[in-house]
Design a protein around this motif. Structure first.
Motif, PDB file in Angstrom:
ATOM      1  N   SER A 138       0.853  -1.189   0.000  1.00 13.36           N
ATOM      2  CA  SER A 138       0.000   0.000   0.000  1.00 13.36           C
ATOM      3  C   SER A 138       0.888   1.238   0.000  1.00 13.36           C
ATOM      4  O   SER A 138       1.598   1.502   0.979  1.00 13.36           O
ATOM      5  CB  SER A 138      -0.922  -0.011   1.228  1.00 13.36           C
ATOM      6  N   PRO A 140       1.866   5.356  -0.123  1.00 14.24           N
ATOM      7  CA  PRO A 140       1.296   6.572   0.485  1.00 14.24           C
ATOM      8  C   PRO A 140       0.629   7.463  -0.557  1.00 14.24           C
ATOM      9  O   PRO A 140       0.950   7.410  -1.746  1.00 14.24           O
ATOM     10  CB  PRO A 140       2.521   7.259   1.093  1.00 14.24           C
ATOM     11  N   LYS A 141      -0.290   8.286  -0.065  1.00 13.28           N
ATOM     12  CA  LYS A 141      -0.959   9.243  -0.935  1.00 13.28           C
ATOM     13  C   LYS A 141      -0.009  10.400  -1.259  1.00 13.28           C
ATOM     14  O   LYS A 141       0.981  10.602  -0.557  1.00 13.28           O
ATOM     15  CB  LYS A 141      -2.224   9.770  -0.253  1.00 13.28           C
ATOM     16  N   ASN A 144       2.691  12.586   1.147  1.00 16.59           N
ATOM     17  CA  ASN A 144       2.954  11.834   2.372  1.00 16.59           C
ATOM     18  C   ASN A 144       4.162  10.925   2.186  1.00 16.59           C
ATOM     19  O   ASN A 144       4.466  10.483   1.069  1.00 16.59           O
ATOM     20  CB  ASN A 144       1.740  10.980   2.748  1.00 16.59           C
ATOM     21  N   ARG A 146       6.103   7.360   3.825  1.00 15.40           N
ATOM     22  CA  ARG A 146       5.754   6.168   4.588  1.00 15.40           C
ATOM     23  C   ARG A 146       6.988   5.288   4.780  1.00 15.40           C
ATOM     24  O   ARG A 146       7.713   4.998   3.829  1.00 15.40           O
ATOM     25  CB  ARG A 146       4.660   5.375   3.872  1.00 15.40           C
ATOM     26  N   ILE A 148       7.863   1.628   5.788  1.00 13.47           N
ATOM     27  CA  ILE A 148       7.128   0.371   5.822  1.00 13.47           C
ATOM     28  C   ILE A 148       8.011  -0.757   6.346  1.00 13.47           C
ATOM     29  O   ILE A 148       9.174  -0.871   5.975  1.00 13.47           O
ATOM     30  CB  ILE A 148       6.614   0.002   4.414  1.00 13.47           C
ATOM     31  N   GLU A 155       1.427  -5.773   7.086  1.00 14.79           N
ATOM     32  CA  GLU A 155       2.275  -4.617   6.816  1.00 14.79           C
ATOM     33  C   GLU A 155       2.154  -3.616   7.952  1.00 14.79           C
ATOM     34  O   GLU A 155       1.065  -3.255   8.367  1.00 14.79           O
ATOM     35  CB  GLU A 155       1.828  -3.993   5.496  1.00 14.79           C
ATOM     36  N   THR A 156       3.276  -3.175   8.485  1.00 15.15           N
ATOM     37  CA  THR A 156       3.323  -2.188   9.551  1.00 15.15           C
ATOM     38  C   THR A 156       4.066  -0.968   9.043  1.00 15.15           C
ATOM     39  O   THR A 156       5.081  -1.102   8.371  1.00 15.15           O
ATOM     40  CB  THR A 156       4.037  -2.751  10.796  1.00 15.15           C
ATOM     41  N   TYR A 157       3.538   0.227   9.348  1.00 20.59           N
ATOM     42  CA  TYR A 157       4.228   1.398   8.817  1.00 20.59           C
ATOM     43  C   TYR A 157       3.945   2.650   9.636  1.00 20.59           C
ATOM     44  O   TYR A 157       2.987   2.720  10.414  1.00 20.59           O
ATOM     45  CB  TYR A 157       3.847   1.644   7.353  1.00 20.59           C
ATOM     46  N   LEU A 158       4.828   3.632   9.452  1.00 17.35           N
ATOM     47  CA  LEU A 158       4.643   4.996   9.952  1.00 17.35           C
ATOM     48  C   LEU A 158       4.431   5.884   8.734  1.00 17.35           C
ATOM     49  O   LEU A 158       5.159   5.781   7.754  1.00 17.35           O
ATOM     50  CB  LEU A 158       5.870   5.475  10.723  1.00 17.35           C
ATOM     51  N   GLU A 159       3.452   6.753   8.808  1.00 21.25           N
ATOM     52  CA  GLU A 159       3.186   7.652   7.686  1.00 21.25           C
ATOM     53  C   GLU A 159       2.956   9.062   8.214  1.00 21.25           C
ATOM     54  O   GLU A 159       2.286   9.259   9.227  1.00 21.25           O
ATOM     55  CB  GLU A 159       1.956   7.193   6.903  1.00 21.25           C
ATOM     56  N   ASN A 166       0.256   8.932  11.071  1.00 27.23           N
ATOM     57  CA  ASN A 166      -0.459   7.680  11.308  1.00 27.23           C
ATOM     58  C   ASN A 166       0.520   6.579  11.672  1.00 27.23           C
ATOM     59  O   ASN A 166       1.610   6.479  11.101  1.00 27.23           O
ATOM     60  CB  ASN A 166      -1.242   7.255  10.058  1.00 27.23           C
TER      61      ASN A 166
END
Length: 234
Positions: A138, A140-141, A144, A146, A148, A155-159, A166
């Motif tokens: 997935s 990022p928009k 942004n 991310r 990952i 999937e774990t991430y900081l965004e 998030n």
């Protein structure tokens, strides 16, 4: 005895010198030297085969070759802040370097450059790259960034960016604080269902006003009771 100083230079003699002396040197010796220097200075593709965490280095097999080279790992920061990454893999011991190492489970493709230092056979990993199209991730928009962490299941991430900050995790995030390593205090945040909303929490001013209101009501009730007692006759 004739020397080069008393030789008359003509076009014919120059052409013969170029063809017989200079051209063979340029086409063979000089070209070889240039090609070897160019090859040493060019970036090469490779794949990490071993990570040496305590050396901050990696073994990389060059693409299209059986040659393996020792590379220094890159960092985005230095000084007071430095970033480290230990990939998932099998822990082993390298007999060649007498160092513990990790064999990465996932493919780690990189770009390397030769370090031009005297008596050095090391390389430097300039960056990593993905050789295939991005699928199953997935992205990022726009606006942004991310970070990952890909696992075998989720999937774990900081965004962070225009859409805020998030944190997506398969487990509840934990925070630790403390001055010393052995004095960390773990902070567990409440579940989202048990967190008070802004409408449910009173400010200090609202609490003070409410206390004053209740004191006033209590005083009025007391005065009213005393008046009733004074006006009562037996």
């Amino acid at each position: 005895m004739k020397t080069t100083e008393n030789i008359t230079i003509t076009d014919g003699r120059l052409n013969r010198a170029l063809k017989q002396r200079i051209n063979p040197y340029v086409s063979q010796t000089a070209t070889k030297i240039v090609n070897e220097s160019l090859e040493k200075s060019m970036a090469r593709f490779g794949k990490i085969t071993k990570i040496y965490p305590y050396l901050d280095k990696a073994e990389v097999q060059l693409t299209g070759s059986k040659k393996k080279v020792l590379c220094r790992l890159p960092h985005n920061y230095a000084g007071d802040i430095i970033d480290f990454h230990t990939p998932q893999g099998t822990r082993e011991y390298c007999e060649k370097l007498n160092e513990p190492c990790i064999i990465p489970l996932g493919a780690m493709h990189c770009i390397v450059l030769k370090i031009h230092e005297k008596d050095s056979s090391e390389y430097f990993i300039t960056n990593y790259y993905n050789p295939k199209e991005i699928t199953g991730i997935s992205l990022p928009k726009p606006g942004n960034a991310r970070l990952i962490c890909r696992t075998s299941t989720k999937e774990t991430y900081l965004e962070f960016g225009m859409n805020g900050f998030n944190v997506v995790s398969t487990k509840k995030p934990k925070t630790k604080y403390g001055e010393f390593k052995n004095d960390d205090t773990e902070v567990d945040y409440a579940d989202a269902e048990n967190v008070y909303t802004k409408e449910e929490v009173y400010t200090k001013k609202e609490v003070d006003d409410l206390i004053a209101q209740k004191i006033g009501e209590a005083l009025e009730n007391k005065e009213s009771d005393e008046g009733d007692d004074n006006g009562t006759t037996n």
